[in-house]
Design an enzyme around this catalytic site. Structure first.
Site, PDB file in Angstrom:
ATOM      1  N   HIS A   1       0.859  -1.198   0.000  1.00  0.00           N
ATOM      2  CA  HIS A   1       0.000   0.000   0.000  1.00  0.00           C
ATOM      3  C   HIS A   1       0.889   1.240   0.000  1.00  0.00           C
ATOM      4  O   HIS A   1       1.952   1.242   0.638  1.00  0.00           O
ATOM      5  CB  HIS A   1      -0.913  -0.018   1.230  1.00  0.00           C
ATOM      6  CG  HIS A   1      -1.998   1.010   1.153  1.00  0.00           C
ATOM      7  ND1 HIS A   1      -1.755   2.340   1.389  1.00  0.00           N
ATOM      8  CD2 HIS A   1      -3.311   0.919   0.826  1.00  0.00           C
ATOM      9  CE1 HIS A   1      -2.886   3.020   1.222  1.00  0.00           C
ATOM     10  NE2 HIS A   1      -3.848   2.176   0.881  1.00  0.00           N
TER      11      HIS A   1
ATOM     12  N   GLU B   1      -3.799   2.137  -7.124  1.00  0.00           N
ATOM     13  CA  GLU B   1      -4.289   3.170  -6.226  1.00  0.00           C
ATOM     14  C   GLU B   1      -3.459   4.438  -6.394  1.00  0.00           C
ATOM     15  O   GLU B   1      -2.431   4.607  -5.706  1.00  0.00           O
ATOM     16  CB  GLU B   1      -4.175   2.710  -4.774  1.00  0.00           C
ATOM     17  CG  GLU B   1      -5.085   1.565  -4.419  1.00  0.00           C
ATOM     18  CD  GLU B   1      -5.405   1.579  -2.931  1.00  0.00           C
ATOM     19  OE1 GLU B   1      -6.591   1.646  -2.597  1.00  0.00           O
ATOM     20  OE2 GLU B   1      -4.472   1.568  -2.117  1.00  0.00           O
TER      21      GLU B   1
HETATM   22  P1  PGA Z   1      -9.935   5.552   0.446  1.00  0.00           P
HETATM   23  O1  PGA Z   1      -8.669   4.604   0.690  1.00  0.00           O
HETATM   24  O2  PGA Z   1     -11.061   4.693  -0.022  1.00  0.00           O
HETATM   25  O3  PGA Z   1     -10.189   6.181   1.793  1.00  0.00           O
HETATM   26  O4  PGA Z   1      -9.529   6.558  -0.575  1.00  0.00           O
HETATM   27  C1  PGA Z   1      -8.357   3.584  -0.204  1.00  0.00           C
HETATM   28  C2  PGA Z   1      -7.080   2.894   0.202  1.00  0.00           C
HETATM   29  O5  PGA Z   1      -6.150   3.574   0.648  1.00  0.00           O
HETATM   30  O6  PGA Z   1      -6.972   1.658   0.135  1.00  0.00           O
END
Ligand code: PGA
Length: 230
Positions: free
Chosen positions: A107, A156
């Site tokens: 992440h 992401e």
């Molecule tokens: P968010 O986070 O939905 O709050 O944008 C997603 C993530 O970091 O996995």
């Protein structure tokens, strides 16, 4: 077994949120919603959706005791790069392999705040694989390398995380096209997904899964996401 390619995945990433009492209350509310909402029940029972809950590690076992639904499985948000032993403070894959089916690795918050580099992340993937834990591997951009042996790749973009600025679907799909995804690797998007914008992503045939941060903390909002699966 090959993944059911029509099944969608909603992955809840609670990050560093909730104490025991808050988690128990989330579970009570979520169970209640599922027992009352025939729609979500049907979606889960008909194998259209799998929910993967990734709480902080101290909440894993209390939540597992409380939540028992078809197509709802558990994961963690990170795993040690090391095997078990003299590694104070670590949660190793071996320690939790019987309790989880999935783990999030790489992440952007781990990469950026905790300085985890590709080499450490590869070790984490290896530890997960050795213990039969499926890997949800996060990429910040199309340039982050993807290790072999990951089950799901989660794109992401950092600017979309927690900002309310979800990445437009067409950008997500154009990044997916550029990724060297091995066959059967599932593709996930994450970043400011909420009940208002979820439908375009979760019902897009080229997106298998969504990683949900903020909207997963509220059981009503999270259930509202599940309800949008067609
Ligand atoms: P968010 O986070 O939905 O709050 O944008 C997603 C993530 O970091 O996995």
């Amino acid at each position: 077994m090959l993944p059911n390619c029509f099944m969608k995945y909603l992955i809840a990433n609670w990050k560093a949120n909730k104490n025991l009492e808050e988690a128990r209350s989330w579970a009570d509310s979520f169970n209640q919603i599922l027992s009352q909402n025939k729609n979500i029940n049907k979606i889960l029972i008909s194998d259209k959706l799998k929910i993967i809950l990734c709480p902080p590690s101290h909440l894993l076992f209390p939540l597992k005791e409380k939540i028992n639904q078809k197509n709802l499985e558990f994961g963690l948000q990170d795993i040690s790069a090391y095997k078990s032993g003299s590694r104070t403070g670590e949660i190793t894959a071996q320690m939790v392999s019987q309790a989880i089916n999935y783990v999030i690795v790489g992440h952007s918050e781990r990469r950026n705040t905790f300085r985890e580099d590709d080499k450490i992340l590869l070790e984490k993937v290896n530890r997960a694989n050795e213990n039969n834990i499926k890997v949800i591997y996060c990429l910040r951009t199309q340039n982050d390398p993807i290790p072999n042996q990951v089950n799901m790749v989660a794109y992401e973009p950092v600017a979309a995380i927690g900002s309310g600025q979800n990445e437009p679907l067409e950008n997500v799909l154009s990044v997916k096209q550029k990724l060297p995804l091995a066959p059967n690797t599932l593709f996930c998007y994450g970043g400011s997904v909420n009940p208002e914008n979820v439908s375009q992503y979760i019902n897009c045939p080229r997106i298998d899964a969504l990683l949900i941060g903020g909207a997963s903390l509220d059981p009503l909002k999270f259930a509202a996401l599940a309800e949008k699966v067609e």
